[in-house]
Design a protein around this motif. Structure first.
Motif, short mmCIF file in Angstrom:
data_model
loop_
_atom_site.label_atom_id
_atom_site.label_comp_id
_atom_site.label_asym_id
_atom_site.label_seq_id
_atom_site.Cartn_x
_atom_site.Cartn_y
_atom_site.Cartn_z
N GLU A 91 4.81 5.32 -3.51
CA GLU A 91 3.71 5.31 -2.55
C GLU A 91 2.37 5.50 -3.25
N LEU A 92 2.32 6.42 -4.20
CA LEU A 92 1.09 6.62 -4.96
C LEU A 92 0.71 5.35 -5.75
N GLU A 93 1.70 4.67 -6.30
CA GLU A 93 1.43 3.42 -7.01
C GLU A 93 0.88 2.36 -6.07
N HIS A 94 1.42 2.31 -4.86
CA HIS A 94 0.92 1.37 -3.86
C HIS A 94 -0.55 1.66 -3.54
N LEU A 99 11.00 12.20 -5.01
CA LEU A 99 9.89 12.03 -5.96
C LEU A 99 9.70 10.55 -6.29
N GLY A 100 10.79 9.81 -6.44
CA GLY A 100 10.67 8.39 -6.72
C GLY A 100 9.96 7.65 -5.61
N ALA A 101 10.28 7.98 -4.36
CA ALA A 101 9.62 7.34 -3.23
C ALA A 101 8.14 7.72 -3.16
N ASN A 115 -4.10 -0.63 -4.48
CA ASN A 115 -4.89 -1.16 -3.36
C ASN A 115 -6.16 -0.35 -3.10
N LEU A 116 -6.68 0.30 -4.13
CA LEU A 116 -7.90 1.09 -3.97
C LEU A 116 -9.07 0.24 -3.50
N ARG A 117 -9.06 -1.04 -3.82
CA ARG A 117 -10.19 -1.91 -3.48
C ARG A 117 -9.84 -2.87 -2.34
N THR A 118 -8.74 -2.65 -1.67
CA THR A 118 -8.36 -3.53 -0.57
C THR A 118 -8.28 -2.74 0.74
N ARG A 119 -8.20 -3.50 1.84
CA ARG A 119 -8.10 -2.86 3.16
C ARG A 119 -6.67 -2.50 3.51
N GLN A 120 -5.72 -2.78 2.61
CA GLN A 120 -4.33 -2.42 2.90
C GLN A 120 -4.14 -0.91 3.04
N LEU A 121 -5.05 -0.15 2.46
CA LEU A 121 -4.93 1.31 2.54
C LEU A 121 -5.20 1.84 3.94
N GLN A 122 -5.83 1.03 4.78
CA GLN A 122 -6.09 1.49 6.15
C GLN A 122 -4.78 1.82 6.86
#
Length: 273
Positions: free
Chosen positions: A245-248, A239-241, A252-259
């Motif tokens: 991941e959800l925090e990451h 759950l911590g991991a 980055n909702l507005r960045t291309r890192q989510l690709q």
């Protein structure tokens, strides 16, 4: 292996009985469970007749397909009832505690921990399916590899091959660490999403994605209570991991890192299919 006792004739136990019959097993199959559960298992052809736990002394294989709490209780009391040399195995979703108790409790027979990675949201013998284990992973957790080579264990493994299961051998702790991420975490993620949206207005304004994501939320807490209690440390880390991941993703909702996250998620989804 000429006779089998299935202790717990619900979905998994009854599916195992049906799978054995479909694979050509002609020996006796006894069912140990509540009167109603045994009646359902007899009606669908999974077991020949009901029996009491005290009647399992003729069985070459004893398959424990109860909840984890009941498996633990059965393992603590079953040894005097066993046929010498009989194999006891289980379908528990966590392994460390069960294997530890079996190591201390079973001497007349052999215990070999197991976990068939198959199931449905529906429970009971009425939902049993002889093909439930075909192509599915069936984990075995011996203390020593030599335990897989006893006559009883080799006979059991042969029937697992016949019913189409894919056998994987793991250390009990390694099993619990892995399934915390691959089985227990998906359940809790689905439950959390369903709980979050349970009182939300207009939840019907959704596509098939919400139904897909909340399918596991149909599972019963009664079934999962013991799983969560006996694997809490590994689940806490999983759950911590996941939260990390959800925090990451959140950051980055507005960045291309989510690709990259989308690509990695798609790779796993394709692999599983």
């Amino acid at each position: 292996m000429e006779s089998v006792a299935i202790v717990g004739t619900g979905l998994i136990g009854s599916s195992f009985g049906l799978a054995l019959r479909a694979a050509g097993f002609t020996g006796a199959i006894l069912g140990v469970s509540s009167e109603r559960a045994v009646a359902d298992a007899v009606a669908c052809g999974a077991v020949d007749r009901g029996a009491k736990l005290a009647d399992i002394g003729a069985a070459d294989l004893v398959f424990l397909s109860q909840t984890i709490g009941r498996i633990l209780d059965t393992v603590r009391h079953i040894d005097p009832l066993l046929k010498p040399g009989a194999l006891v195995t289980d379908a528990g979703s966590t392994k460390c505690e069960i294997v530890d108790v079996a190591r201390q409790s079973i001497a007349r027979g052999q215990f070999l921990g197991g976990h068939p990675m198959a199931g449905k949201e529906t429970r009971g013998a009425a939902a049993a399916d002889p093909s439930l284990f075909r192509g599915k992973t069936w984990v075995l957790t011996p203390d020593e590899r030599s335990e897989l080579e006893t006559p009883a264990a080799r006979a059991f493994r042969g029937w697992l091959d016949r019913i189409g299961a894919r056998t994987v051998v793991l250390d009990a702790d390694e099993h619990d660490r892995i399934v915390a991420r691959t089985s227990h975490l998906p359940q809790l993620a689905s439950t959390a999403l369903g709980a979050l949206l349970s009182d939300a207005p207009h939840a019907e304004v959704s596509g098939s994605g919400l139904a897909d994501m909340t399918r596991l939320a149909l599972s019963s807490y009664d079934l999962w209570r013991d799983i969560l209690a006996t694997n809490s440390d590994h689940i806490d880390k999983a759950l911590g991991a996941y939260i990390q991941e959800l925090e990451h993703i959140r950051e980055n909702l507005r960045t291309r890192q989510l690709q990259e996250e989308f690509d990695k998620g798609a790779r796993l989804s394709k692999k599983l299919r």
